[in-house]
Scaffold this motif. Structure first.
Motif, PDB file in Angstrom:
ATOM      1  N   ALA A  39      15.318 -48.444  31.210  1.00 56.83           N
ATOM      2  CA  ALA A  39      14.145 -47.566  31.211  1.00 56.83           C
ATOM      3  C   ALA A  39      14.547 -46.132  30.854  1.00 56.83           C
ATOM      4  CB  ALA A  39      13.440 -47.617  32.563  1.00 56.83           C
ATOM      5  N   TYR A  40      15.678 -45.671  31.340  1.00 63.27           N
ATOM      6  CA  TYR A  40      16.168 -44.345  30.945  1.00 63.27           C
ATOM      7  C   TYR A  40      16.448 -44.310  29.447  1.00 63.27           C
ATOM      8  CZ  TYR A  40      16.636 -42.159  35.532  1.00 63.27           C
ATOM      9  OH  TYR A  40      16.375 -41.584  36.751  1.00 63.27           O
ATOM     10  N   VAL A  41      17.106 -45.347  28.939  1.00 65.93           N
ATOM     11  CA  VAL A  41      17.430 -45.418  27.511  1.00 65.93           C
ATOM     12  C   VAL A  41      16.153 -45.362  26.673  1.00 65.93           C
ATOM     13  CG1 VAL A  41      18.395 -46.892  25.689  1.00 65.93           C
ATOM     14  CG2 VAL A  41      19.590 -46.670  27.892  1.00 65.93           C
ATOM     15  N   ASN A  42      15.114 -46.067  27.121  1.00 63.26           N
ATOM     16  CA  ASN A  42      13.864 -46.169  26.363  1.00 63.26           C
ATOM     17  C   ASN A  42      12.795 -45.169  26.805  1.00 63.26           C
ATOM     18  OD1 ASN A  42      14.474 -48.439  24.553  1.00 63.26           O
ATOM     19  ND2 ASN A  42      14.721 -49.562  26.469  1.00 63.26           N
ATOM     20  N   ASN A  43      13.170 -44.251  27.684  1.00 66.22           N
ATOM     21  CA  ASN A  43      12.261 -43.208  28.174  1.00 66.22           C
ATOM     22  C   ASN A  43      10.979 -43.792  28.784  1.00 66.22           C
ATOM     23  OD1 ASN A  43      11.747 -40.487  28.666  1.00 66.22           O
ATOM     24  ND2 ASN A  43      10.543 -40.279  26.807  1.00 66.22           N
ATOM     25  N   GLU A  44      11.143 -44.818  29.594  1.00 65.19           N
ATOM     26  CA  GLU A  44      10.031 -45.482  30.291  1.00 65.19           C
ATOM     27  C   GLU A  44       9.893 -44.875  31.688  1.00 65.19           C
ATOM     28  OE1 GLU A  44       7.936 -47.736  29.148  1.00 65.19           O
ATOM     29  OE2 GLU A  44       8.885 -48.296  27.247  1.00 65.19           O
ATOM     30  N   VAL A  45       9.380 -43.660  31.736  1.00 63.32           N
ATOM     31  CA  VAL A  45       9.325 -42.891  32.981  1.00 63.32           C
ATOM     32  C   VAL A  45       8.409 -43.550  34.012  1.00 63.32           C
ATOM     33  CG1 VAL A  45       8.759 -40.652  33.987  1.00 63.32           C
ATOM     34  CG2 VAL A  45       9.904 -40.774  31.771  1.00 63.32           C
ATOM     35  N   ASP A  46       7.285 -44.099  33.579  1.00 63.23           N
ATOM     36  CA  ASP A  46       6.374 -44.750  34.527  1.00 63.23           C
ATOM     37  C   ASP A  46       7.080 -45.893  35.257  1.00 63.23           C
ATOM     38  OD1 ASP A  46       4.332 -43.015  33.863  1.00 63.23           O
ATOM     39  OD2 ASP A  46       3.384 -44.412  32.443  1.00 63.23           O
ATOM     40  N   TYR A  47       7.886 -46.674  34.537  1.00 60.37           N
ATOM     41  CA  TYR A  47       8.627 -47.768  35.161  1.00 60.37           C
ATOM     42  C   TYR A  47       9.615 -47.212  36.184  1.00 60.37           C
ATOM     43  CZ  TYR A  47      11.568 -51.879  35.811  1.00 60.37           C
ATOM     44  OH  TYR A  47      12.250 -52.927  36.368  1.00 60.37           O
ATOM     45  N   LEU A  48      10.289 -46.134  35.826  1.00 59.69           N
ATOM     46  CA  LEU A  48      11.256 -45.542  36.749  1.00 59.69           C
ATOM     47  C   LEU A  48      10.581 -45.088  38.040  1.00 59.69           C
ATOM     48  CD1 LEU A  48      13.335 -43.629  34.095  1.00 59.69           C
ATOM     49  CD2 LEU A  48      14.168 -45.488  35.550  1.00 59.69           C
ATOM     50  N   ILE A  49       9.439 -44.472  37.924  1.00 57.64           N
ATOM     51  CA  ILE A  49       8.696 -44.032  39.117  1.00 57.64           C
ATOM     52  C   ILE A  49       8.156 -45.237  39.888  1.00 57.64           C
ATOM     53  CG2 ILE A  49       6.661 -42.762  39.926  1.00 57.64           C
ATOM     54  CD1 ILE A  49       8.938 -40.932  39.007  1.00 57.64           C
ATOM     55  N   ASP A  50       7.610 -46.222  39.191  1.00 56.35           N
ATOM     56  CA  ASP A  50       7.035 -47.401  39.849  1.00 56.35           C
ATOM     57  C   ASP A  50       8.069 -48.224  40.596  1.00 56.35           C
ATOM     58  OD1 ASP A  50       4.561 -46.679  38.879  1.00 56.35           O
ATOM     59  OD2 ASP A  50       4.556 -48.155  37.246  1.00 56.35           O
ATOM     60  N   THR A  51       9.341 -48.160  40.181  1.00 58.73           N
ATOM     61  CA  THR A  51      10.369 -48.967  40.834  1.00 58.73           C
ATOM     62  C   THR A  51      11.087 -48.218  41.959  1.00 58.73           C
ATOM     63  OG1 THR A  51      11.944 -48.393  39.084  1.00 58.73           O
ATOM     64  CG2 THR A  51      10.758 -50.495  38.862  1.00 58.73           C
ATOM     65  N   VAL A  52      10.641 -47.001  42.232  1.00 61.59           N
ATOM     66  CA  VAL A  52      11.124 -46.272  43.412  1.00 61.59           C
ATOM     67  C   VAL A  52      10.284 -46.726  44.602  1.00 61.59           C
ATOM     68  CG1 VAL A  52      11.297 -43.991  44.500  1.00 61.59           C
ATOM     69  CG2 VAL A  52      11.907 -44.272  42.099  1.00 61.59           C
ATOM     70  N   HIS A  53      10.905 -46.921  45.745  1.00 56.60           N
ATOM     71  CA  HIS A  53      10.185 -47.351  46.944  1.00 56.60           C
ATOM     72  C   HIS A  53       9.035 -46.378  47.217  1.00 56.60           C
ATOM     73  CE1 HIS A  53       9.387 -48.484  51.111  1.00 56.60           C
ATOM     74  NE2 HIS A  53      10.052 -49.607  50.840  1.00 56.60           N
TER      75      HIS A  53
END
Length: 162
Positions: A39-53
């Motif tokens: 997700a960092y590589v592909n700049n998928e910020v929403d996924y990064l936030i959604d996968t935080v507890h």
């Protein structure tokens, strides 16, 4: 076949892409860690936030994540160790090194990441630098005035220590 950036050796379409698209959930903490790197590589910020507890999301800045993701050139992910985090576990740890460049300077992001499962879904909880381990000499210490261990017959201070 585009290789997955997470370093699994699998194709992106059969590895992290289904997770980032929401078509499948991570089965393990390591799988979630790998997908977050992708997700960092592909700049998928929403996924990064959604996968935080959910209890930890307020601590994460989407714009800061986006800026770091966009301005960095991501090179590789190396999983060093996993502890628990399997399909039947509810907690897990993944030690990893993410290699990237920023403004032409290479960096290694070494972290021990903590994960927790809630309602059958893995979430990132927190990450800390791993504790540094003291260096342990395997050979006995040689004094300056003792014979050099290389076998030259000279004192250590006049031979290999110089």
């Amino acid at each position: 076949m585009k290789k997955c950036p997470c370093g699994s050796g699998n194709s992106y379409a059969n590895c992290c892409e289904p997770l980032l698209k929401g078509e499948k959930k991570a089965a393990t903490a390591e799988e979630l860690m790998r997908s977050r790197y992708s997700a960092y590589v592909n700049n998928e910020v929403d996924y990064l936030i959604d996968t935080v507890h959910p209890k930890k999301r307020k601590d994460h800045d989407a714009e800061g994540i986006r800026a770091w993701s966009e301005k960095s050139e991501w090179h590789s992910l190396e999983i060093l160790n996993t502890s628990m985090g399997g399909q039947e576990d509810v907690e897990g740890e993944v030690e990893f090194v993410a290699r990237y460049s920023e403004k032409g300077n290479r960096h290694n992001h070494h972290e021990l990441a903590y994960f927790k499962k809630k309602d059958d879904t893995w979430f990132f909880m927190d990450g800390q630098p791993p504790e540094s381990k003291p260096f342990v000499h395997e050979a006995p210490k040689v004094g300056r005035n003792e014979p050099c261990p290389c076998g030259s017959g000279k004192k250590f201070k006049k031979c290999c220590i110089a």
